[in-house]
Design a protein around this motif. Structure first.
Motif, mmCIF file in Angstrom:
data_model
loop_
_atom_site.group_PDB
_atom_site.id
_atom_site.type_symbol
_atom_site.label_atom_id
_atom_site.label_comp_id
_atom_site.label_asym_id
_atom_site.label_seq_id
_atom_site.Cartn_x
_atom_site.Cartn_y
_atom_site.Cartn_z
ATOM 1 N N UNK A 232 12.841 -62.866 55.015
ATOM 2 C CA UNK A 232 14.032 -62.473 55.764
ATOM 3 C C UNK A 232 14.817 -61.456 54.945
ATOM 4 N N UNK A 233 15.009 -60.267 55.511
ATOM 5 C CA UNK A 233 15.756 -59.191 54.868
ATOM 6 C C UNK A 233 16.946 -58.850 55.745
ATOM 7 N N UNK B 291 27.818 -63.673 60.725
ATOM 8 C CA UNK B 291 28.833 -62.625 60.751
ATOM 9 C C UNK B 291 28.799 -61.749 59.510
ATOM 10 N N UNK B 292 28.131 -62.210 58.457
ATOM 11 C CA UNK B 292 28.113 -61.466 57.199
ATOM 12 C C UNK B 292 27.071 -60.350 57.197
ATOM 13 N N UNK B 293 26.221 -60.324 58.215
ATOM 14 C CA UNK B 293 25.132 -59.350 58.248
ATOM 15 C C UNK B 293 25.302 -58.415 59.430
ATOM 16 N N UNK B 294 25.140 -57.136 59.150
ATOM 17 C CA UNK B 294 25.093 -56.168 60.240
ATOM 18 C C UNK B 294 23.759 -56.256 60.966
ATOM 19 N N UNK B 295 22.690 -56.538 60.227
ATOM 20 C CA UNK B 295 21.356 -56.713 60.795
ATOM 21 C C UNK B 295 20.604 -57.740 59.975
ATOM 22 N N UNK B 296 19.695 -58.450 60.637
ATOM 23 C CA UNK B 296 18.886 -59.454 59.964
ATOM 24 C C UNK B 296 17.497 -59.425 60.584
ATOM 25 N N UNK B 297 16.463 -59.275 59.748
ATOM 26 C CA UNK B 297 15.094 -59.206 60.242
ATOM 27 C C UNK B 297 14.167 -60.109 59.461
ATOM 28 N N UNK B 298 13.070 -60.508 60.107
ATOM 29 C CA UNK B 298 12.101 -61.402 59.467
ATOM 30 C C UNK B 298 10.697 -60.843 59.644
ATOM 31 N N UNK C 197 23.304 -52.396 50.090
ATOM 32 C CA UNK C 197 23.707 -53.384 51.091
ATOM 33 C C UNK C 197 22.542 -54.255 51.546
ATOM 34 N N UNK C 198 21.343 -53.964 51.075
ATOM 35 C CA UNK C 198 20.169 -54.723 51.492
ATOM 36 C C UNK C 198 19.978 -55.957 50.619
ATOM 37 N N UNK C 199 19.690 -57.081 51.250
ATOM 38 C CA UNK C 199 19.500 -58.343 50.535
ATOM 39 C C UNK C 199 18.306 -59.070 51.122
ATOM 40 N N UNK C 200 17.811 -60.043 50.376
ATOM 41 C CA UNK C 200 16.759 -60.921 50.874
ATOM 42 C C UNK C 200 17.292 -62.344 50.880
ATOM 43 N N UNK D 184 12.167 -70.338 48.293
ATOM 44 C CA UNK D 184 11.267 -70.747 49.361
ATOM 45 C C UNK D 184 11.442 -69.833 50.566
ATOM 46 N N UNK D 185 10.341 -69.584 51.261
ATOM 47 C CA UNK D 185 10.405 -68.774 52.471
ATOM 48 C C UNK D 185 11.222 -69.491 53.539
ATOM 49 N N UNK D 186 11.761 -68.726 54.453
ATOM 50 C CA UNK D 186 12.668 -69.237 55.479
ATOM 51 C C UNK D 186 11.871 -69.651 56.714
ATOM 52 N N UNK D 187 12.306 -70.705 57.387
ATOM 53 C CA UNK D 187 11.641 -71.174 58.597
ATOM 54 C C UNK D 187 12.102 -70.373 59.809
ATOM 55 N N UNK D 188 11.312 -70.429 60.874
ATOM 56 C CA UNK D 188 11.668 -69.723 62.102
ATOM 57 C C UNK D 188 12.958 -70.296 62.694
ATOM 58 N N UNK D 189 13.142 -71.603 62.606
ATOM 59 C CA UNK D 189 14.343 -72.206 63.169
ATOM 60 C C UNK D 189 15.601 -71.684 62.475
#
Length: 691
Positions: free
Chosen positions: A216-217, A86-93, A55-58, A71-76
């Motif tokens: 972002x994972x 809504x598709x993620x139970x958790x999202x971290x950076x 279930x883990x994605x990047x 490309x890496x994701x921006x803070x915004x």
């Protein structure tokens, strides 16, 4: 059966040359094959060591005109998606960082990471003691809490549980330790991280919210699919583009399974290594078959007499099978022990050869596969000889023996054909193995646009807390580079904010001839950087020490940038507009060859370089090139110059710096293969007492 087993062993023991050569041949083939199978199984086939790894994605950004480049994701974008997706139970950076830790022995540098509130919990981080970060830890401009790795906890506090609540000084600022991670927890791209701090420590996160620099994972919710998550993230990318069109123009989202992200790039190399090692095993099996066929031919008279005495074909086959059994048992058993030694040696010599190298070990699945392959290959290749042997009668055996002894020039027979086919098969397998090894070698020798030999790099601990003004930072960089250049054995010295293959990548909006701005990768480099990395200067000049904050803005572009924007016209003297409104016009003063910043698997993208002293940054790499091919003698010059600039006069004080010899560890990690002679990053203490 036991009598037959004993008789077979005694018979083999009476032919020590055949028995010993067969065991050694099969042991070597088995050991090499087990190494390849273990690498493939442990790295590519085993699930990641996290809860519910499927279930883990990047999450990445990609451009619509180049979807293959991630490309890496921006803070915004992260802030938008983390609160609404809504598709993620958790999202971290997270983003990588480095800290200077004040210890009783002096300042030491350690690898670290800045993380969002849920990053560690997304990966199911387990704690030895304490807690993970909470929302309160991320409130305020400067965080005050930290989490340590188990390794650093033992080094600094000796495993004392009272470390929770204690203070640790990072970059001359006190932080309260709130948690200690378990020893078994690590993040594959950053296995050496020792310090975790909330993400808001980075001042660029607020000042430049559209700069892509976050990993972002996420953990998919139970009902969400990969496509649904990607479609939802696309909506956030479109929404973010409304705030900064230049930086986010044409951005889309890409959601990749975490297993594919971490080890997918090594798939082709692992399959090539596995195929080569299996071919080595098959070559060994063919050689063993040749030795056994010679043994069985010498026993034709014995087989014929036993058949005449009433032995059935199955009993004769049983004796032959026991020969194979003993050789496989001794050969594969010895190979199993040897493979364990080889794997430990490979991991010790090059722990970054592939991702997850620390998890590689001999496993029963790989051992069983290898043993079954051995027996199948030996029996399959030797089957014609086995069938011919057990069908002999007494008269035929005696007749063959007399004819072979009386006629050295006998006619070509089916047995000769079999031996010729076995030799041809062995030759074909040797050729295929050499081709596989050549493939891996060519992957290693890919032209990256710079020379990795004789280069030492280090990420130095200039922190914004120590150098609050740009003038003070420029002064220290000038002193450091001048001190390094004066050291014996140093040919060239340079500094850069984005070392090739380091994973550091930043973009800036650039436009030419009043066209719409597009984001291109950039790096800020010092005078001497291109010479230190041996990046070819095609036209114009390199940067000099005169290109500082008081001089006119200048830039150097690579060949692909010049070709894309100016075609066959000369780029020297042309202007490029940099940044959002108001823009800065920079004059192009040089064109250099293309550098594969992200490795050979990535598509090269046009790049711009700016003078290091015009817009000095505190986070950077320093590069030293040795006058000779070795880098061992460069450690002392780095110690001396660094200690002098930082003003460490006490012999007990020092700085521990992670060194990358010849950039080869970074190259090996990106390629998925290792360079001969590459050694892992070593912890070198910079001791000023020798100055």
């Amino acid at each position: 059966m036991m009598k037959a087993l004993t008789r077979s062993f005694r018979s083999l023991w009476q032919q020590p040359l055949v028995f010993g050569a067969s065991i050694v041949t099969l042991a070597l083939g088995t050991a090499v094959s087990l190494v390849g199978v273990s690498l493939l199984e442990s790295i590519l086939l085993q699930p990641l060591p996290y809860p519910d790894p499927d279930r883990l994605v990047m999450v990445w950004n990609v451009r619509s005109d180049d979807p293959s480049r991630r490309l890496a994701v921006s803070r915004r974008m992260f802030d938008e998606s983390s609160t609404s997706a809504q598709s993620f139970a958790q999202l971290g950076a997270a983003r990588d960082w480095s800290f200077v830790v004040s210890t009783p022995e002096g300042p030491e540098q350690f690898s670290g990471a800045l993380v969002s509130e849920e990053f560690l919990s997304v990966l199911g981080a387990r704690l030895a003691v304490g807690r993970l970060f909470t929302t309160e830890d991320h409130i305020g401009d400067i965080p005050t809490t930290a989490i340590l790795s188990h390794r650093l906890w033992l080094d600094l506090f000796g495993g004392d549980r009272s470390a929770i609540g204690a203070s640790i000084v990072l970059d001359r600022r006190p932080f309260t330790i709130v948690g200690i991670l378990e020893d078994s927890f690590s993040i594959l791209p950053w296995p050496q991280i020792d310090i975790w701090v909330p993400l808001n420590l980075d001042p660029d996160q607020e000042a430049f919210p559209d700069r892509g620099n976050l990993w972002v994972i996420g953990r998919l919710s139970t009902k969400a699919s990969l496509d649904e998550a990607e479609a939802e993230m696309d909506l956030f990318a479109t929404r973010v583009a409304q705030f900064a069109r230049a930086a986010n123009k044409g951005l889309e989202a890409r959601v990749v399974p975490l297993h594919e992200q971490f080890v997918g790039g090594s798939r082709s190399s692992l399959l090539a290594v596995w195929a080569a090692t299996v071919l080595v095993l098959l070559i060994g099996c063919c050689n063993v078959v040749g030795l056994l066929v010679a043994r069985w031919l010498s026993q034709r008279r014995e087989f014929a007499i036993r058949a005449a005495a009433g032995a059935t074909p199955s009993q004769l086959v049983q004796g032959i099978a026991f020969d194979v059994f003993w050789i496989v048992v001794f050969g594969a058993g010895t190979g199993l022990l040897l493979s364990a030694v080889l794997i430990d040696l490979i991991v010790a010599l090059n722990p970054t050869l592939f991702p997850r190298m620390q998890e590689v070990g001999v496993n029963w699945a790989g051992a069983s596969f290898t043993v079954i392959l051995c027996m199948t290959a030996i029996v399959g290749v030797g089957l014609p000889s086995i069938l011919r042997t057990v069908r002999l009668r007494v008269a035929e055996g005696l007749k063959l023996q007399r004819s072979e002894s009386a006629s050295p020039g006998r006619k070509w027979r089916g047995l000769d054909t079999l031996i010729a086919l076995e030799a041809a098969l062995a030759f074909a397998m040797v050729t295929a193995t050499l081709l596989m090894l050549q493939t891996v070698s060519r992957m290693q020798s890919f032209d990256l646009g710079f020379n990795t030999s004789g280069v030492l790099t280090a990420r130095l601990p200039f922190s914004f807390s120590d150098y609050p003004t740009a003038d003070k930072l420029r002064t220290h960089y000038r002193a450091l580079i001048a001190g390094l250049s004066a050291q014996p054995g140093v040919s060239h010295v340079g500094a850069s904010t984005a070392l090739p293959l380091s994973g550091v990548r930043e973009t800036v909006p650039v436009s030419v001839d009043n066209a719409d701005p597009t984001s291109v990768p950039y790096a800020q480099v010092s005078a001497g950087y291109f010479a230190a990395m041996e990046v070819g200067l095609l036209r114009g000049r390199e940067f000099t020490d005169a290109d500082d904050s008081r001089s006119l803005p200048v830039a150097i572009v690579d060949a692909s940038f010049a070709q894309y924007h100016f075609g066959d016209d000369d780029a020297i003297g042309r202007l490029v507009a940099v940044g959002n409104a108001p823009r800065t016009n920079c004059e192009i003063v040089g064109v250099v060859s293309n550098v594969r910043q992200l490795g050979p698997r990535s598509i090269h993208e046009p790049m711009v370089y700016f003078p290091f002293l015009q817009r000095t940054r505190w986070s950077s790499f320093v590069v030293l090139r040795a006058r000779s091919s070795g880098t061992a003698l460069l450690s002392d010059p780095l110690r001396h110059a660094t200690a002098s600039v930082f003003g460490w006069a006490d012999e007990r004080s020092g700085l521990r710096i992670s060194l990358e010899r010849g950039c080869q560890r970074l190259v090996g990690r990106t390629l998925g293969v290792g360079f001969p002679g590459s050694d892992p990053a070593s912890q070198v203490r910079v001791a000023p007492g020798a100055i």
